[in-house]
Design a protein around this motif. Sequence first.
Motif, PDB file in Angstrom:
ATOM      1  N   HIS A  96       0.834  -1.202   0.000  1.00 35.80           N
ATOM      2  CA  HIS A  96       0.000   0.000   0.000  1.00 35.80           C
ATOM      3  C   HIS A  96       0.870   1.253   0.000  1.00 35.80           C
ATOM      4  CE1 HIS A  96      -3.569   2.390   0.571  1.00 35.80           C
ATOM      5  NE2 HIS A  96      -3.074   2.929   1.669  1.00 35.80           N
ATOM      6  N   GLN A  97       1.976   1.216   0.751  1.00 33.29           N
ATOM      7  CA  GLN A  97       2.896   2.354   0.762  1.00 33.29           C
ATOM      8  C   GLN A  97       3.552   2.539  -0.605  1.00 33.29           C
ATOM      9  OE1 GLN A  97       3.764   4.678   2.910  1.00 33.29           O
ATOM     10  NE2 GLN A  97       2.532   4.037   4.649  1.00 33.29           N
ATOM     11  N   LEU A  98       3.934   1.440  -1.233  1.00 33.55           N
ATOM     12  CA  LEU A  98       4.600   1.526  -2.531  1.00 33.55           C
ATOM     13  C   LEU A  98       3.683   2.128  -3.592  1.00 33.55           C
ATOM     14  CD1 LEU A  98       6.501  -1.895  -2.590  1.00 33.55           C
ATOM     15  CD2 LEU A  98       7.518   0.382  -2.387  1.00 33.55           C
ATOM     16  N   ARG A  99       2.444   1.686  -3.636  1.00 28.10           N
ATOM     17  CA  ARG A  99       1.548   2.243  -4.645  1.00 28.10           C
ATOM     18  C   ARG A  99       1.153   3.678  -4.303  1.00 28.10           C
ATOM     19  NH1 ARG A  99      -4.154  -1.091  -3.852  1.00 28.10           N
ATOM     20  NH2 ARG A  99      -4.640  -0.382  -1.734  1.00 28.10           N
ATOM     21  N   GLY A 100       1.350   4.054  -3.033  1.00 30.57           N
ATOM     22  CA  GLY A 100       1.069   5.433  -2.645  1.00 30.57           C
ATOM     23  C   GLY A 100       2.118   6.418  -3.108  1.00 30.57           C
ATOM     24  N   ARG A 101       3.221   5.912  -3.695  1.00 32.64           N
ATOM     25  CA  ARG A 101       4.266   6.811  -4.201  1.00 32.64           C
ATOM     26  C   ARG A 101       3.890   7.438  -5.539  1.00 32.64           C
ATOM     27  NH1 ARG A 101       6.043   8.254  -0.025  1.00 32.64           N
ATOM     28  NH2 ARG A 101       4.271   7.119   0.763  1.00 32.64           N
ATOM     29  N   ILE A 102       2.820   6.971  -6.166  1.00 34.30           N
ATOM     30  CA  ILE A 102       2.465   7.472  -7.499  1.00 34.30           C
ATOM     31  C   ILE A 102       1.121   8.183  -7.465  1.00 34.30           C
ATOM     32  CG2 ILE A 102       3.755   5.662  -8.687  1.00 34.30           C
ATOM     33  CD1 ILE A 102       1.008   4.308  -9.246  1.00 34.30           C
ATOM     34  N   GLY A 103       0.906   9.002  -8.513  1.00 32.10           N
ATOM     35  CA  GLY A 103      -0.398   9.630  -8.700  1.00 32.10           C
ATOM     36  C   GLY A 103      -0.745  10.729  -7.733  1.00 32.10           C
ATOM     37  N   ARG A 104       0.253  11.307  -7.080  1.00 31.63           N
ATOM     38  CA  ARG A 104      -0.064  12.310  -6.067  1.00 31.63           C
ATOM     39  C   ARG A 104      -0.647  13.586  -6.674  1.00 31.63           C
ATOM     40  NH1 ARG A 104       3.892  11.801  -0.911  1.00 31.63           N
ATOM     41  NH2 ARG A 104       3.498   9.589  -0.584  1.00 31.63           N
ATOM     42  N   ALA A 138      -5.999  -5.076  -4.577  1.00 33.32           N
ATOM     43  CA  ALA A 138      -6.264  -4.300  -5.782  1.00 33.32           C
ATOM     44  C   ALA A 138      -7.639  -3.630  -5.744  1.00 33.32           C
ATOM     45  CB  ALA A 138      -6.157  -5.197  -7.018  1.00 33.32           C
ATOM     46  N   GLU A 139      -8.541  -4.179  -4.946  1.00 28.72           N
ATOM     47  CA  GLU A 139      -9.894  -3.639  -4.847  1.00 28.72           C
ATOM     48  C   GLU A 139     -10.041  -2.632  -3.714  1.00 28.72           C
ATOM     49  OE1 GLU A 139     -12.217  -4.302  -7.048  1.00 28.72           O
ATOM     50  OE2 GLU A 139     -10.858  -5.653  -8.126  1.00 28.72           O
ATOM     51  N   VAL A 140      -9.034  -2.519  -2.851  1.00 26.56           N
ATOM     52  CA  VAL A 140      -9.133  -1.658  -1.667  1.00 26.56           C
ATOM     53  C   VAL A 140      -8.064  -0.573  -1.732  1.00 26.56           C
ATOM     54  CG1 VAL A 140      -8.988  -1.571   0.850  1.00 26.56           C
ATOM     55  CG2 VAL A 140     -10.041  -3.539  -0.263  1.00 26.56           C
ATOM     56  N   LEU A 141      -8.482   0.679  -1.659  1.00 28.00           N
ATOM     57  CA  LEU A 141      -7.548   1.800  -1.721  1.00 28.00           C
ATOM     58  C   LEU A 141      -7.439   2.549  -0.390  1.00 28.00           C
ATOM     59  CD1 LEU A 141      -8.469   3.311  -5.221  1.00 28.00           C
ATOM     60  CD2 LEU A 141      -6.628   1.711  -4.655  1.00 28.00           C
ATOM     61  N   ASP A 142      -8.414   2.373   0.473  1.00 25.55           N
ATOM     62  CA  ASP A 142      -8.414   3.073   1.751  1.00 25.55           C
ATOM     63  C   ASP A 142      -7.432   2.424   2.725  1.00 25.55           C
ATOM     64  OD1 ASP A 142      -9.771   3.139   4.726  1.00 25.55           O
ATOM     65  OD2 ASP A 142     -10.009   5.040   3.653  1.00 25.55           O
ATOM     66  N   GLY A 143      -6.552   3.232   3.317  1.00 23.22           N
ATOM     67  CA  GLY A 143      -5.521   2.701   4.204  1.00 23.22           C
ATOM     68  C   GLY A 143      -6.068   2.000   5.430  1.00 23.22           C
ATOM     69  N   GLN A 145      -8.914   0.364   5.651  1.00 24.68           N
ATOM     70  CA  GLN A 145      -9.425  -0.940   5.226  1.00 24.68           C
ATOM     71  C   GLN A 145      -8.285  -1.913   4.959  1.00 24.68           C
ATOM     72  OE1 GLN A 145     -12.499  -0.863   2.160  1.00 24.68           O
ATOM     73  NE2 GLN A 145     -13.039   1.229   2.715  1.00 24.68           N
ATOM     74  N   VAL A 146      -7.174  -1.398   4.427  1.00 23.07           N
ATOM     75  CA  VAL A 146      -5.998  -2.247   4.204  1.00 23.07           C
ATOM     76  C   VAL A 146      -5.471  -2.764   5.543  1.00 23.07           C
ATOM     77  CG1 VAL A 146      -3.602  -2.289   3.411  1.00 23.07           C
ATOM     78  CG2 VAL A 146      -5.334  -1.133   2.053  1.00 23.07           C
ATOM     79  N   ALA A 147      -5.430  -1.891   6.557  1.00 26.91           N
ATOM     80  CA  ALA A 147      -4.962  -2.301   7.878  1.00 26.91           C
ATOM     81  C   ALA A 147      -5.868  -3.373   8.478  1.00 26.91           C
ATOM     82  CB  ALA A 147      -4.903  -1.086   8.806  1.00 26.91           C
ATOM     83  N   GLU A 148      -7.169  -3.222   8.308  1.00 25.13           N
ATOM     84  CA  GLU A 148      -8.109  -4.228   8.810  1.00 25.13           C
ATOM     85  C   GLU A 148      -7.917  -5.558   8.089  1.00 25.13           C
ATOM     86  OE1 GLU A 148     -11.914  -2.492   8.271  1.00 25.13           O
ATOM     87  OE2 GLU A 148     -11.756  -1.145  10.001  1.00 25.13           O
ATOM     88  N   MET A 149      -7.717  -5.492   6.775  1.00 28.40           N
ATOM     89  CA  MET A 149      -7.488  -6.705   5.992  1.00 28.40           C
ATOM     90  C   MET A 149      -6.206  -7.399   6.442  1.00 28.40           C
ATOM     91  SD  MET A 149      -6.845  -7.090   1.875  1.00 28.40           S
ATOM     92  CE  MET A 149      -8.014  -5.774   1.557  1.00 28.40           C
ATOM     93  N   ASP A 150      -5.168  -6.610   6.678  1.00 23.56           N
ATOM     94  CA  ASP A 150      -3.880  -7.149   7.111  1.00 23.56           C
ATOM     95  C   ASP A 150      -4.019  -7.841   8.458  1.00 23.56           C
ATOM     96  OD1 ASP A 150      -1.124  -7.571   6.757  1.00 23.56           O
ATOM     97  OD2 ASP A 150      -0.630  -5.862   8.006  1.00 23.56           O
ATOM     98  N   LEU A 151      -4.753  -7.210   9.374  1.00 25.62           N
ATOM     99  CA  LEU A 151      -4.953  -7.797  10.702  1.00 25.62           C
ATOM    100  C   LEU A 151      -5.713  -9.109  10.620  1.00 25.62           C
ATOM    101  CD1 LEU A 151      -4.779  -7.613  13.788  1.00 25.62           C
ATOM    102  CD2 LEU A 151      -6.863  -6.228  13.744  1.00 25.62           C
ATOM    103  N   SER A 152      -6.755  -9.153   9.789  1.00 28.17           N
ATOM    104  CA  SER A 152      -7.559 -10.375   9.693  1.00 28.17           C
ATOM    105  C   SER A 152      -6.771 -11.512   9.044  1.00 28.17           C
ATOM    106  CB  SER A 152      -8.841 -10.092   8.905  1.00 28.17           C
ATOM    107  OG  SER A 152      -8.544  -9.766   7.560  1.00 28.17           O
ATOM    108  N   LEU A 153      -5.842 -11.174   8.126  1.00 27.40           N
ATOM    109  CA  LEU A 153      -5.075 -12.208   7.430  1.00 27.40           C
ATOM    110  C   LEU A 153      -3.883 -12.691   8.243  1.00 27.40           C
ATOM    111  CD1 LEU A 153      -5.041 -10.743   3.803  1.00 27.40           C
ATOM    112  CD2 LEU A 153      -6.275 -12.768   4.579  1.00 27.40           C
TER     113      LEU A 153
END
Length: 223
Positions: A96-104, A138-143, A145-153
Amino acid sequence: EEEGDDKLDYPSAEDVHAYLSGPESPLGDGVNVGIVTGQASTKKALKERTETLESFRNGEIPVVVCTTVLEVGIDVPDADVVVVLGADCFGLATLHQLRGRIGRRYHVDNKGDAAPTCFFVRRESSSDNARSRLDNLAEVLDGFQVAEMDLSLRGPGSFVSLSQNGPMKLLDVASWSDEPLVLAAAREARRLHKDVISVAGGESEVLKHRLDAFERKVMNLSK
């Protein structure tokens, strides 16, 4: 490429840079390709890295090969494409951090020729779980939600010790993904903690003894 990781089935940043700069490069002739790694231990190396990033920022170098040093501290608003090799070997937070380097600049004022694009390249031998993880990311852009997904996995990790993933061995938790339940438990814990401090005797005194016993258990395990 993960810093210091020699187990990935991918070429090093130096090898990728040599390929993209060589005669068989898919980028074509005359494309200036830079390289940035975290292994800049001398003043000269640090100066070269700084100069490369500055050239990338002002457009003199259109393509830069990087290790995960790219994850933080690099702000190039006009960067619009990132390709992550070995994406199945990285955690969701890093990806998520890596893809956050683009498109600012695009996200700020919607300027640019096209929306930014991030490519996650995985190994063919990657597990079904890894593939599913990347598909979900790829379907989640909100940070959050990514953190919640990471915790559950990955799980919350150990209450003590250095383990940062897996089940929590000392505490029985119904579900870390059940946010209302976790928030309700947090409120109840604060209330009980206040009672333990302010009330002597009765159930609070029993709870205090149980908390003290748990604390001793934790301290013994952490030694």
